[in-house]
Design an enzyme around this catalytic site. Structure first.
Site, short mmCIF file in Angstrom:
data_model
loop_
_atom_site.label_atom_id
_atom_site.label_comp_id
_atom_site.label_asym_id
_atom_site.label_seq_id
_atom_site.Cartn_x
_atom_site.Cartn_y
_atom_site.Cartn_z
N GLU A 80 0.80 -1.22 0.00
CA GLU A 80 0.00 0.00 0.00
C GLU A 80 0.85 1.28 0.00
O GLU A 80 0.38 2.34 0.42
CB GLU A 80 -0.95 0.01 1.20
CG GLU A 80 -2.03 -1.06 1.10
CD GLU A 80 -3.14 -0.83 2.11
OE1 GLU A 80 -4.26 -0.50 1.68
OE2 GLU A 80 -2.88 -0.97 3.32
N HIS A 99 -0.47 5.44 7.82
CA HIS A 99 -1.62 4.61 7.45
C HIS A 99 -1.75 3.50 8.48
O HIS A 99 -0.78 2.81 8.78
CB HIS A 99 -1.45 4.00 6.06
CG HIS A 99 -2.47 2.93 5.79
ND1 HIS A 99 -3.82 3.20 5.74
CD2 HIS A 99 -2.36 1.59 5.63
CE1 HIS A 99 -4.48 2.07 5.54
NE2 HIS A 99 -3.62 1.08 5.47
N HIS A 101 -4.67 0.65 10.77
CA HIS A 101 -5.97 0.00 10.97
C HIS A 101 -6.40 0.18 12.42
O HIS A 101 -7.01 -0.70 13.01
CB HIS A 101 -5.87 -1.48 10.61
CG HIS A 101 -5.20 -1.75 9.28
ND1 HIS A 101 -4.46 -2.87 9.02
CD2 HIS A 101 -5.15 -0.99 8.14
CE1 HIS A 101 -4.00 -2.82 7.77
NE2 HIS A 101 -4.40 -1.68 7.22
N HIS A 171 -11.58 -0.63 6.63
CA HIS A 171 -10.14 -0.84 6.48
C HIS A 171 -9.36 -0.09 7.57
O HIS A 171 -8.72 -0.71 8.41
CB HIS A 171 -9.76 -0.38 5.07
CG HIS A 171 -8.30 -0.49 4.74
ND1 HIS A 171 -7.82 -0.32 3.45
CD2 HIS A 171 -7.21 -0.73 5.50
CE1 HIS A 171 -6.51 -0.46 3.45
NE2 HIS A 171 -6.11 -0.70 4.68
MN MN Z 1 -4.05 -1.01 5.14
#
Ligand code: MN
Length: 238
Positions: A80, A99, A101, A171
């Protein structure tokens, strides 16, 4: 300072950022943090593919703003990475991207009637409308929800607009800062604000910060980032 000294300091800061985000429960085995290359704004620094808590300065790689690995070598890279590439390309003001979760944030990506909003002064940067990226609009009904190419990265960056945070349905979320340290600070307090907001919503009607309060609080907090960074960083040395 020479470029190499600047770059070495940046690699150390990025390794620290990875460990801080693990200690602060923002990332686990997954999630990643990057910074714009301080020696070249058309590049960014990101670890090779591994768990954030284990990242050292030697793991830090350089990518261009299309997500291509620079400098050669057969390194395993994060799938990603296009999240980072596309945001640095779209947002010249951004120098750090997280980034994750983070568990407390995900409910706000999936409950249609719940909107992540600033409920306390540390969440002041959450003012305005925090966008929620619906990957079905870009990758259809059967995707794995991952931002696995530059096209999806650009779609995500476009959805983010000028916001500090973009939620990603089912996500996680991506948080940016004008520095690496601000991005880390905001990622921690995005989760804290989400926890407090969910607890408050369960109790009853919630009083949110006004946009004016949120902006003023964000400005005040921006002057305090190094205090948090230095403390969190010291905890990673234990
Ligand atoms: Mn991710």
């Amino acid at each position: 300072m020479t470029d190499i000294t600047t770059l070495n300091d940046a690699r150390q800061d990025l390794a620290d950022a990875n460990r801080i985000l693990f200690k602060q429960d923002v990332v686990d085995a997954f999630g990643h943090v990057s910074m714009r290359d301080p020696t070249n704004p058309n590049q960014f620094l990101l670890s090779r593919n591994k768990a954030p808590a284990t990242v050292t300065p030697a793991d830090v790689l350089t990518f261009d703003l299309q997500g291509n690995l620079l400098g050669g070598g057969a390194h395993k890279v994060y799938l990603e990475r296009f999240i980072h590439a596309a945001i640095y390309a779209a947002r010249p003001d951004v120098h750090g991207v997280v980034h994750s979760h983070a568990k407390a944030v995900v409910p706000f990506t999936i409950v249609k009637t719940a909107r992540l909003r600033p409920v306390c002064h540390m969440g002041g940067f959450l003012s305005g409308i925090i966008p929620n990226f619906e990957i079905r609009d870009h990758a259809g009904m059967g995707s794995d929800l991952l931002i696995r190419d530059l096209r999806l990265g650009r779609d995500l960056a476009q959805k983010m607009g000028s916001s500090a945070v973009v939620l990603m349905r089912g996500h996680g979320s991506t948080v940016v800062g004008m520095s690496l340290k601000q991005a880390v600070f905001r990622a921690v307090y995005t989760q804290n604000n989400a926890q407090i907001q969910a607890a408050a919503m369960a109790l009853g009607e919630v009083t949110y910060l006004t946009d004016e309060e949120a902006l003023a609080a964000d400005e005040a907090n921006t002057g305090q980032i190094s205090r948090a960074w230095d403390f969190w960083s010291s905890q990673t040395q234990e």
